[in-house]
Design an enzyme around this catalytic site. Structure first.
Site, PDB file in Angstrom:
ATOM      1  N   CYS A 149      -8.255   4.331 -15.707  1.00  0.00           N
ATOM      2  CA  CYS A 149      -7.026   3.595 -16.035  1.00  0.00           C
ATOM      3  C   CYS A 149      -5.861   4.145 -15.215  1.00  0.00           C
ATOM      4  O   CYS A 149      -5.624   5.358 -15.232  1.00  0.00           O
ATOM      5  CB  CYS A 149      -6.711   3.780 -17.516  1.00  0.00           C
ATOM      6  SG  CYS A 149      -4.994   3.455 -17.906  1.00  0.00           S
ATOM      7  N   GLU A 184      -9.198   3.118  -1.769  1.00  0.00           N
ATOM      8  CA  GLU A 184      -9.316   1.677  -2.098  1.00  0.00           C
ATOM      9  C   GLU A 184      -8.948   1.373  -3.545  1.00  0.00           C
ATOM     10  O   GLU A 184      -9.777   0.890  -4.344  1.00  0.00           O
ATOM     11  CB  GLU A 184     -10.722   1.185  -1.771  1.00  0.00           C
ATOM     12  CG  GLU A 184     -10.978   1.153  -0.265  1.00  0.00           C
ATOM     13  CD  GLU A 184     -12.256   0.429   0.125  1.00  0.00           C
ATOM     14  OE1 GLU A 184     -12.349  -0.035   1.279  1.00  0.00           O
ATOM     15  OE2 GLU A 184     -13.158   0.317  -0.733  1.00  0.00           O
ATOM     16  N   GLU A 353     -11.541   2.780   7.982  1.00  0.00           N
ATOM     17  CA  GLU A 353     -12.991   2.601   7.942  1.00  0.00           C
ATOM     18  C   GLU A 353     -13.354   1.361   8.765  1.00  0.00           C
ATOM     19  O   GLU A 353     -12.979   0.247   8.383  1.00  0.00           O
ATOM     20  CB  GLU A 353     -13.479   2.420   6.496  1.00  0.00           C
ATOM     21  CG  GLU A 353     -13.226   3.606   5.590  1.00  0.00           C
ATOM     22  CD  GLU A 353     -13.716   3.371   4.170  1.00  0.00           C
ATOM     23  OE1 GLU A 353     -13.303   4.118   3.279  1.00  0.00           O
ATOM     24  OE2 GLU A 353     -14.493   2.401   3.960  1.00  0.00           O
TER      25      GLU A 353
HETATM   26  C1  GLA Z   1     -15.345   1.224   1.241  1.00  0.00           C
HETATM   27  C2  GLA Z   1     -15.046   2.596   0.671  1.00  0.00           C
HETATM   28  C3  GLA Z   1     -15.947   3.663   1.154  1.00  0.00           C
HETATM   29  C4  GLA Z   1     -17.319   3.148   1.238  1.00  0.00           C
HETATM   30  C5  GLA Z   1     -17.298   2.017   2.216  1.00  0.00           C
HETATM   31  C6  GLA Z   1     -18.656   1.504   2.426  1.00  0.00           C
HETATM   32  O1  GLA Z   1     -14.519   0.701   2.107  1.00  0.00           O
HETATM   33  O2  GLA Z   1     -13.752   3.017   0.891  1.00  0.00           O
HETATM   34  O3  GLA Z   1     -15.898   4.715   0.257  1.00  0.00           O
HETATM   35  O4  GLA Z   1     -17.711   2.707   0.012  1.00  0.00           O
HETATM   36  O5  GLA Z   1     -16.550   0.981   1.723  1.00  0.00           O
HETATM   37  O6  GLA Z   1     -19.042   0.998   1.307  1.00  0.00           O
HETATM   38 ZN    ZN Z   2      -5.239   1.379 -18.900  1.00  0.00          ZN
END
Ligand code: GLA
Ligand code: ZN
Length: 715
Positions: A149, A184, A353
């Site tokens: 959360c 992410e 990435e």
């Molecule tokens: C994402 C995540 C990574 C990994 C790559 C590949 O972008 O940030 O940690 O999981 O994808 O899956």
């Molecule tokens: Zn929450």
């Protein structure tokens, strides 16, 4: 005496240090250069590396090979919380320190990831309250990642503790150049949390936003269904409740969740600014998701960093049964890049990435074809990237991502793209700072409004109407003109552009309406479509004829708005937009001109003959209202015709499958020519160009091999 800003600190330090010829971390030189001269700083060309998942005996060899690849940096440790803090308050950084030393010995800088995306099992066991509650009211479970959360105070505190301990340990360590906060934040199986901590957080956020209950009750219209609140503590989160939530509450809840993630990030950022003033700080995300307002998220960070997996996205599109855009996946990828560049007002961004091989988890996309990894890398650079990190160095033999292939295969042999990546790194280094920190040239802008995306999701009107889909298809149609597109905020300055596209501008603020009016009056062309200006900022419906605030600018009123189910419709185009009749997909707004000229009319049903597309002249500009959800071919033709009318011209005429972009620095300009098809293509050129990648020149025409790239500079 106020303390110098980070730029002033680094700028000053640069002058000092260069005088003393001491080597500054990459970013410091970059900032100073960007600040000092348009040529810009060193590039970040590296790989995402997992010493936490690799036997220590291999670190030396990995570092030697990565250095041999020409890599300048790695990103590490973003998923290593359990190793760095095996039990609460007990920190072990020895392994990480040794890894950084070995990397530094091989001249490889280190971007450290703060590990809050995957808390360790001991933490989940001790503090199960940190788990997210999804839209069905179910509490997520540990075992994956991104299950927490964003409001939970214990989770935020413990995330800050581990990040602080890392900063204390590595703030001055040679080789460490920057930080990636979390990982992410925009992704995860549930993109919203509905737990009690979020409810209290939401109520506090509402107190700040509305200050009085009267304001809130008025803004939301809570008198409807007897929801008038007499205390902020009564306000719920929009979980299942026998009826749809109040649209104002639901929209504010999206805004709150975006804010909660941003403030979570800024907590760690503030600490890193304090403890690592010479290091850059960013966070990584995937482009086209509306979980968090990225402009807010990146506002205080040094640059935007996005993740890019064209092959994987192509597979996802197929997996979701979505039909790819006529312009193919390449256009969707370009949109992601243009968003990455635009979230910080056009500043060069990093790809943290970049796909380097087969990509996927349970299901995966095949090995990119020879040349595609290089092509996709250049596509990022062509759209404004200054740095690229490939994902990942080796391929994991355990864990949930065993099929997300890296630069080394499972058996540590070289993957098919190994040499291609080495070649690309070499070429990008030769291109150098001036090109990689240069500005992206955009003649057109596409509005991307998070509020509209959220409000349409809350009340789409038609079950299949989706804001992101509209924006993506408009981008696809526009991008084929190769005139450069900035993806801008609704209240951004429009004056740099000749034409501005704003699909599904469902919410309209006074400020945005005023900007559009003065842009058109000053000679710009504003193009929008159905559902224009229906909603106020608190998601109430305007109490005037539609399109509300823009009635005068558009020179029409909306006589009716019709979601299409069985009763289909079509449009006949007037000579100005001559072409085959267009099909209407999900929606038709029936337009009644109050000054605008009619560019197309409906052909079927009770509104046959009535206006479907209009163009109004205001001052020296035009405002175009596309009332119908046009089929892809008609939309592309209409938007490209309007672009031509607005005077935007591509740098070169190119065949389908070829993408063009332009980057500039001072009076220099570079044209990126990208061939997204597997066959060689030829592009005619009006003058002689120098080829920056081959050093040769081209006159009359330039051939681009299948998946090939050219970077052309006017001779
Ligand atoms: C994402 C995540 C990574 C990994 C790559 C590949 O972008 O940030 O940690 O999981 O994808 O899956
Ligand atoms: Zn929450």
């Amino acid at each position: 005496m106020t303390s110098p800003t980070r730029r002033e600190f680094l700028g000053g330090a640069f002058v000092l240090m260069s005088a003393a010829s001491i080597r500054l971390p990459l970013w410091a030189r970059a900032v100073a250069n960007v600040a000092a001269a348009p040529s810009g700083g060193q590039i970040l060309l590296g790989v995402d590396y997992y010493p936490d998942q690799t036997p220590e005996a291999l670190w030396e060899e990995d570092s030697r090979m990565m250095s041999d690849m020409g890599f300048t940096n790695v990103r590490i440790a973003e998923f290593a919380w359990a190793l760095m803090e095996p039990s609460e308050g007990k920190f072990e950084f020895g392994w990480l320190h040794r890894a950084i030393q070995i990397l530094h010995k091989h001249n490889i800088g280190v971007i450290l990831g703060t590990p809050s995306a995957a808390p360790p099992p001991w933490l989940s066991a001790k503090y199960p309250d940190i788990f997210e509650v999804n839209a069905q009211g179910q509490r997520l479970r540990p075992g994956g990642r991104r299950f927490t959360c964003p409001t939970n105070p214990v989770y935020r505190k413990l995330s800050l503790v581990i990040a602080t301990q890392m900063a204390k340990k590595f703030g001055e360590t040679e080789g460490v150049i920057g930080w990636q906060i979390d990982n992410e934040l925009t992704l995860g199986s549930s993109l919203r949390c509905y737990c009690n901590f979020c409810q209290v957080g939401f109520q506090n956020w509402l107190r700040t936003r509305y200050s009085t209950l009267d304001n809130l009750n008025q803004s939301w219209g809570t008198v409807f269904w007897s929801q008038t609140y007499s205390d902020f503590s009564q306000i719920p989160v929009p979980l299942l409740s026998g009826g749809d939530p109040n649209p104002g509450l639901a929209l504010d809840y999206d805004r709150y969740q975006s804010y909660a993630n941003t403030s979570f990030t800024e907590e760690q950022l503030a600490m890193l600014r304090q403890m690592c003033p010479t290091h850059f700080v960013t966070t990584n995300n995937v482009g086209l998701v509306d979980t968090i307002d990225m402009r807010d998220l990146y506002a205080k960070l040094d640059f935007a960093a996005f993740d890019n997996y064209p092959g994987f996205f192509d597979m996802l599109t197929a997996q979701e049964g979505k039909s790819p855009l006529p312009e193919g996946i390449a256009s969707t990828i370009s949109l992601g890049h243009d968003l990455a560049r635009s979230v910080k007002g056009g500043e060069p961004f990093m790809i943290m990435e970049e796909q380097s091989g087969k990509a996927g988890q349970k299901t995966f996309a095949p090995q990119p074809e020879t040349g595609q990894v290089r092509l996709w890398t250049y596509q990022g650079v062509a759209h404004g990237a200054m740095g690229i990190n490939y994902f990942r160095w080796d391929t994991a033999t355990f864990g949930a991502e065993q099929y997300w292939h890296g630069i080394l295969n499972h058996d540590r042999s070289k993957s098919p793209a190994y040499e291609e990546i080495r070649q690309t790194v070499k070429e990008l280094k030769a291109l150098g700072q001036e090109v990689l920190y240069s500005q992206y040239a955009a003649q057109t802008a596409l509005v991307f409004d998070y509020d509209c995306s959220w409000a349409v999701k809350i009340q789409p009107g038609h079950y299949a109407l989706d804001y992101m889909t509209q924006v993506t298809s408009w981008y696809g149609a526009i991008s084929a003109s190769h005139t450069g597109i900035d993806v801008i905020a609704p209240e951004a300055d429009l004056s740099p552009y000749k034409i501005v596209f704003a699909p599904l501008a469902y919410l309209m603020s006074e400020k945005q309406a005023a900007k559009i009016k003065s842009f058109v009056q000053a000679g710009g062309m504003f193009v929008t479509n159905f559902r224009l200006g229906v909603k106020t900022e608190s998601s109430q419906i305007v109490r005037t004829p539609l399109p509300g605030l823009l009635r005068d600018v558009m020179g029409v009123t909306v006589a009716d708005y019709i979601p299409i189910y069985s009763a289909k419709n079509a449009v006949k185009f007037a000579p100005g937009l001559a072409g085959p009749d267009g099909e209407c997909g999900l929606w038709t707004d029936i337009l009644q001109p109050t000054g605008a000229e009619v560019l197309a009319s409906y052909t079927k049903g009770s509104h046959a003959g009535e206006a479907a597309i209009t163009m109004n002249t205001v001052g020296s500009g035009k405002a175009v209202y596309i009332g119908a959800d046009l089929d892809a071919a008609s939309l592309a033709r209409v938007l490209r015709t309007l672009s031509g009318l607005a005077g935007v011209k591509p740098p070169l005429e190119v065949p389908p499958g070829i993408e063009l972009t332009v980057r500039r620095a001072g009076d220099k300009q570079w044209i990126f020519v990208l061939n997204h098809t597997s066959v060689s293509q030829s592009v005619s050129i009006p003058k002689t160009f120098t080829d920056l990648l081959t050093g040769g020149t081209h006159t009359g025409k330039v051939d681009v091999s299948g998946y090939g790239v050219r970077v052309l500079q006017g001779a």
